[in-house]
Design an enzyme around this catalytic site. Structure first.
Site, short mmCIF file in Angstrom:
data_model
loop_
_atom_site.label_atom_id
_atom_site.label_comp_id
_atom_site.label_asym_id
_atom_site.label_seq_id
_atom_site.Cartn_x
_atom_site.Cartn_y
_atom_site.Cartn_z
N LYS A 69 -6.06 26.43 -1.94
CA LYS A 69 -7.43 26.91 -1.98
C LYS A 69 -7.53 28.16 -2.85
CE LYS A 69 -8.58 25.67 2.84
NZ LYS A 69 -9.78 24.85 2.64
N ARG A 71 -7.77 15.78 8.96
CA ARG A 71 -7.94 14.39 9.38
C ARG A 71 -6.60 13.70 9.57
NH1 ARG A 71 -11.54 13.27 4.30
NH2 ARG A 71 -11.87 15.48 4.76
#
Length: 459
Positions: free
Chosen positions: A240, A314
Site C-alpha cells: 500500500k 477474503r
C-alpha cells in the site's frame, strides 16, 4: 469513568430535555425568574445545547438540554450525548417524554459519551452521570456500552500492542470471563489442520498466523461469527502507499466487532450455541510472503489465483468460513473491514450487508432503525459471478476493472459458506471525526442491530 448508570438513590439534579418547538410552552409554566434566566441566556433548545438553571443559593438547581427540531434529529443520533459532554460533573435525572426505543438510544449515547481511549495519553470522556430513567433496561444498556468499549479499545490499539498474539489474549480473557472454551491453531499447525490460506497470508510476519476458535452455550440455535483479524495490513508485496497504510491497525475491526457482539450475547445469556472464529494474521512483507500470481488451494479445495496480495482479508475469511460451514450452523455471519468500495458506496457511517435471507434482512433493517445502528442491504448479484472466475483457477481474489468491489468480495466469500444461512458485513469500524457518543477512532458497526434481530431470526 465506568460506563454505567448512577445509583438510583443518588442525589441527582433534574435535566429537562426540551425540543425547540416545546420551549415556549415550557417557559409559560415556569416562575418569572426562570423565564428571565432562559430568555436572557438566549437559550433556544438547539440540538445539544445545555443551560444550567440557578438555585436560590446560586448553585445549579438543574439544567435544560436542547433537543432541536425533528428535522435536525433525523440528521444524526445519540443527541443526548452532546448534553452529557457539556454538563459539569455530577449526577443527573432525565426528565423527558420519549418513546422507549428512543429513550434507550439516548441513554446508551450518554454512557458512551464517557468513553475515552486513554491507554497512551491521559484523557477522559464526559464526567456527568445519569440515573437510569424509568422504562429502560438499564442492565442491557450497560452491557452494550461495555461491549462497545471493548470494540473501540481493540480497534484503537496499535499493532505494536495488538498483534495476533495479543488478539488471541483478548479472546482468551473474554472466554475466561464468560466461561467459554477456546482453541487456537498456530503457525505450521495451520497447514497440518488444512487452513492453507490463513497460513499463506500470515506466514511473513514475526508473529505466527493463527485461527482462534471460541465456543459458548449448550442449548438453542447455533450461531457462528467469523471476524477478519488482520492486525496490520501492509498490502503485502503489492504494498500500500503510506497514505493508505496509516489506518491499517484497524484492519482487525471485523474481529473486534464480532467480539463485541459475542460479549453482549454472553453477558445477556442469550439461549444460543455461539461459536466465534477469528483468523488472526499480519499481512507483512518478507522473503516468504505470498506473491502475486500464486495459486492457493483453500480448505474447501477451491483454488484461488492471487492477483493482488492486498486482497488478503477474503483469503483468511475463506478458510474460516469453510471451517464454520462444516458444522452447518443455523446462521453464520462474517464481519470484516474488507473493501474500500463499500466506503465509496455508503460512506463511513453505514454498514452494508449481504444476505440471501429476506426474513433476516427485514429483521435486521427493522432492528437497525430501532437501535440507531445503521445498516444497508447490498445484493449478492449473481450476474457478477464470472468476474471472480479467472480461468486459470477456480477463483480470483482481486478481479480487474474496479467495478462492484464490495459485491464481488461478498460473492467470493459466499463460495466458502456454502449451504448455510450466511450474511456478510463489509464494515469500516472507524469514526473519521468526532460526533456525539462517537469520538474519532475505532467504533462498532452493525453488531447492535444484529443482536437486536437475533431473537426474530433464530427461533
Amino acid at each position: 469513568m465506568p460506563l454505567t448508570f448512577a445509583p438510583a438513590d443518588s442525589d441527582a439534579l433534574p435535566l429537562t430535555l426540551i425540543a425547540s418547538d416545546d420551549l415556549t410552552g415550557w417557559l409559560e409554566g415556569q416562575p418569572p425568574q426562570i423565564r428571565a434566566w432562559v430568555e436572557g441566556a438566549g437559550f433556544t433548545a438547539a440540538l445539544g445545547k445545555v443551560l444550567l438553571l440557578p438555585g436560590a443559593d446560586g448553585a445549579p438547581a438543574g439544567a435544560l438540554a436542547g433537543y432541536g427540531t425533528a428535522a435536525q434529529r433525523k440528521r444524526g443520533r445519540f443527541h443526548l450525548a452532546a448534553a452529557a459532554a457539556a454538563l459539569p460533573g455530577g449526577t443527573w435525572a432525565l426528565q423527558a417524554e420519549l418513546p422507549t426505543d428512543t429513550l434507550a438510544e439516548e441513554c446508551l449515547g450518554w454512557l458512551l459519551a464517557g468513553y475515552a481511549f486513554g491507554r497512551y495519553h491521559s484523557r477522559a470522556g464526559a464526567s456527568a452521570r445519569l440515573v437510569a430513567p424509568q422504562g429502560v433496561d438499564a442492565a442491557r444498556i450497560e452491557t452494550l456500552a461495555a461491549s462497545e468499549a471493548l470494540v473501540r479499545d481493540l480497534v484503537n490499539t496499535p499493532t505494536s500492542d495488538l498483534g495476533p498474539q495479543e488478539l488471541e489474549q483478548a479472546c482468551a480473557e473474554l472466554a475466561a470471563t464468560y466461561g467459554a472454551s477456546i482453541e487456537v491453531t498456530r503457525g505450521a499447525d495451520l497447514l497440518d489442520r488444512n487452513f492453507p490460506m490463513i497460513h499463506a497470508v500470515g506466514r511473513a510476519s514475526d508473529q505466527a498466523p493463527r485461527l482462534i476458535d471460541m465456543r459458548w452455550g449448550s442449548s438453542g440455535p447455533a450461531l457462528t461469527l467469523v471476524g477478519k483479524g488482520v492486525c496490520f495490513d501492509t498490502g503485502g508485496l503489492d504494498i500500500k502507499p503510506s497514505a493508505s497504510m496509516g489506518l491499517m491497525k484497524k484492519d482487525m475491526g471485523g474481529a473486534a466487532n464480532v467480539l463485541g457482539l459475542a460479549r453482549a450475547i454472553m453477558a445477556l445469556n442469550l439461549d444460543l450455541r455461539l461459536r466465534v472464529l477469528i483468523p488472526a494474521v499480519e499481512n507483512s512483507i518478507a522473503g516468504n510472503a505470498f506473491r502475486p500470481g500464486d495459486i492457493l488451494t483453500s480448505r474447501k479445495g477451491l483454488t484461488v489465483e492471487i492477483n493482488n496480495t492486498d486482497a488478503e482479508g477474503r483469503l483468511v475469511l475463506a478458510d474460516a468460513l469453510a471451517y464454520g460451514a462444516e458444522e452447518s450452523p443455523d446462521l453464520m455471519i462474517s464481519m470484516a473491514t474488507l473493501t474500500g468500495a463499500a466506503r465509496v458506496a455508503v460512506g463511513p457511517d453505514i454498514a452494508p450487508f449481504y444476505s440471501d435471507d429476506d426474513a433476516f434482512a427485514a429483521a435486521l433493517s427493522a432492528s437497525s432503525a430501532k437501535v440507531a445502528d445503521p445498516v444497508w442491504r447490498m445484493p449478492f448479484w449473481e450476474p457478477y459471478e464470472p468476474m471472480i472466475e479467472p480461468g486459470i483457477a477456480d477463483l480470483d481474489n482481486a478481479p480487474k476493472g474496479g467495478f462492484a468491489g464490495s459485491i464481488t468480495a461478498a460473492l467470493f466469500l459466499r463460495r466458502f459458506a456454502g449451504g448455510v444461512n450466511y450474511a456478510h458485513f463489509d464494515i469500516y469500524a472507524w469514526q473519521p471525526s468526532s460526533a456525539p457518543a462517537r469520538p474519532a477512532g475505532g467504533v462498532g458497526q452493525g453488531y447492535r442491530a444484529i443482536l437486536d434481530a437475533l431473537p426474530q431470526v433464530l427461533k
